[in-house]
Design a protein around this motif. Sequence first.
Motif, PDB file in Angstrom:
ATOM      1  N   ALA A   1      41.148  58.505  25.367  1.00 13.87           N
ATOM      2  CA  ALA A   1      41.915  57.113  25.660  1.00 13.87           C
ATOM      3  C   ALA A   1      41.454  56.529  26.742  1.00 13.87           C
ATOM      4  O   ALA A   1      41.046  57.354  27.981  1.00 13.87           O
TER       5      ALA A   1
ATOM      6  N   PHE B   1      42.128  54.982  21.888  1.00  9.89           N
ATOM      7  CA  PHE B   1      43.042  54.270  22.311  1.00  9.89           C
ATOM      8  C   PHE B   1      42.525  53.566  23.833  1.00  9.89           C
ATOM      9  O   PHE B   1      41.877  54.209  24.602  1.00  9.89           O
TER      10      PHE B   1
ATOM     11  N   LYS C   1      44.551  51.775  26.864  1.00  9.32           N
ATOM     12  CA  LYS C   1      45.751  51.535  27.424  1.00  9.32           C
ATOM     13  C   LYS C   1      45.735  50.637  28.447  1.00  9.32           C
ATOM     14  O   LYS C   1      44.911  50.321  29.389  1.00  9.32           O
TER      15      LYS C   1
ATOM     16  N   LYS D   1      40.543  49.498  17.901  1.00  8.72           N
ATOM     17  CA  LYS D   1      41.011  50.424  18.893  1.00  8.72           C
ATOM     18  C   LYS D   1      42.435  50.391  18.802  1.00  8.72           C
ATOM     19  O   LYS D   1      43.024  49.205  18.417  1.00  8.72           O
ATOM     20  N   LYS D   2      43.155  51.508  19.038  1.00  9.30           N
ATOM     21  CA  LYS D   2      44.644  51.315  19.240  1.00  9.30           C
ATOM     22  C   LYS D   2      45.101  50.928  20.671  1.00  9.30           C
ATOM     23  O   LYS D   2      44.704  51.746  21.444  1.00  9.30           O
TER      24      LYS D   2
ATOM     25  N   VAL E   1      47.679  50.676  23.560  1.00 10.61           N
ATOM     26  CA  VAL E   1      49.099  51.250  24.254  1.00 10.61           C
ATOM     27  C   VAL E   1      49.402  50.230  25.299  1.00 10.61           C
ATOM     28  O   VAL E   1      48.472  50.158  26.341  1.00 10.61           O
TER      29      VAL E   1
END
Length: 425
Positions: free
Chosen positions: A129, A148, A150, A173-174, A176
């Motif tokens: 991340a 990830f 953030k 991309k994830k 957060v």
Amino acid sequence: MTDYASTSHASKEFGVRDFYLGRQPILDRNQALFGYELLFRGAPAGGASIASGMSATAAVIAHAGQLGLDRVIGDAQAFLNVDADVLMSDIFVFLPREKLVLELVDTVEASAALVDRMAQLAGHGFRFALDDGAANPDFERLLPMADFIKVDTRALTPSALQQLAPRFKRDNKKLVAEKIETRAEYDCCRELGFDYFQGYYFCKPMVIGGRKLTPSQMAITQLLTLVSSDAENIEIERAVKGDVTLALNLLRLVNTPAVGMRQKIDSVSQALIVLGRRQLQRWLQIMLYADPAQRGHSASPLLMLATTRGRLLELLAKRLRPSQRNVADVAFTVGIMSLMDALFGMKMEEIVAQIPVIDEVAAALVHRTGFFGELLKLAESIEQMESGEDMVLPTLKQLAISSEELVEFEVAAYSWSDNVVRYAI
């Protein structure tokens, strides 16, 4: 390559026992638990601060080795802060990579050796991340390795968030969203396509005037009243049988590993005898948070937090006042009930008026005063260690509890909460 795989070496080298543990929940788009960012705070000479770099990671690894990562996070994912020194070491290699996300601090420099190391680790199943890159000029070089991203929602305007989110989504991309403190912030980021949300926004009460308890919640509170008033077993049994969901959940509870019965219990009357009044009261308090349609780690994050608080306060009270009868049960009740304002969307004063509690519990819940109020404030300070003044270490000193004891109590509370949610709800 430096070998830091030995947890005993890490503990000795970095003074692990000078740290206490915190974990901040990360929820998915359905507000179900996805993971935790593990945080450790220490007490250096200049005052308390969030630990970073090798010392903090050594603390995480040492505690994971000694107490078990599964007991801290259950089935969730663990986000672990790492810097270049940590990545180039072997300190984390024995951790379960299917549950681990290595979160690079924003000061990491993308040297050729570091990029090669990340590629090597990714080939072995490790995931990464990154922070959104505002403070790291090497962000673009690291981006291809990241699963990830953030994003600190406090550091960006709504218009900047609107531009940022689609770009990372295009790269698969994830996203957060960090530091989500209100439902409005959650709703905004969810509409922008964020995948996960970090913070304690879900436990901030949204008070709605005139709101009433649901029929199921009302049935449980009525049962709690019966139990606390020492009603006859037959009266309690009749009330349980009057709510089919409660009766079925009670039977399922007494036939799970959480209770440990060898023979199958198939009647409500048997179940009530097996549990006893004390355990029945606890189960009812916990059931107020449970959504019958969702079980396991898809359950309400309030359930996870409330059961953790309840167990932590129970352990602390038992440690501090071992000779006093019922003190642990009262502390457990305070911890469990402390989030009911968020659960019901009602003021705590209204809740303690509807659910009978002793004066000490009411004072702790409404005013955070008295012995139990101090324990509750300690638990809340641990949860919120990233913001505000650190009151944990001074409180521990006042209570004559070591950081080592606190960590063990926390991990025991995390493990107990995980088992309750997994087996008993």
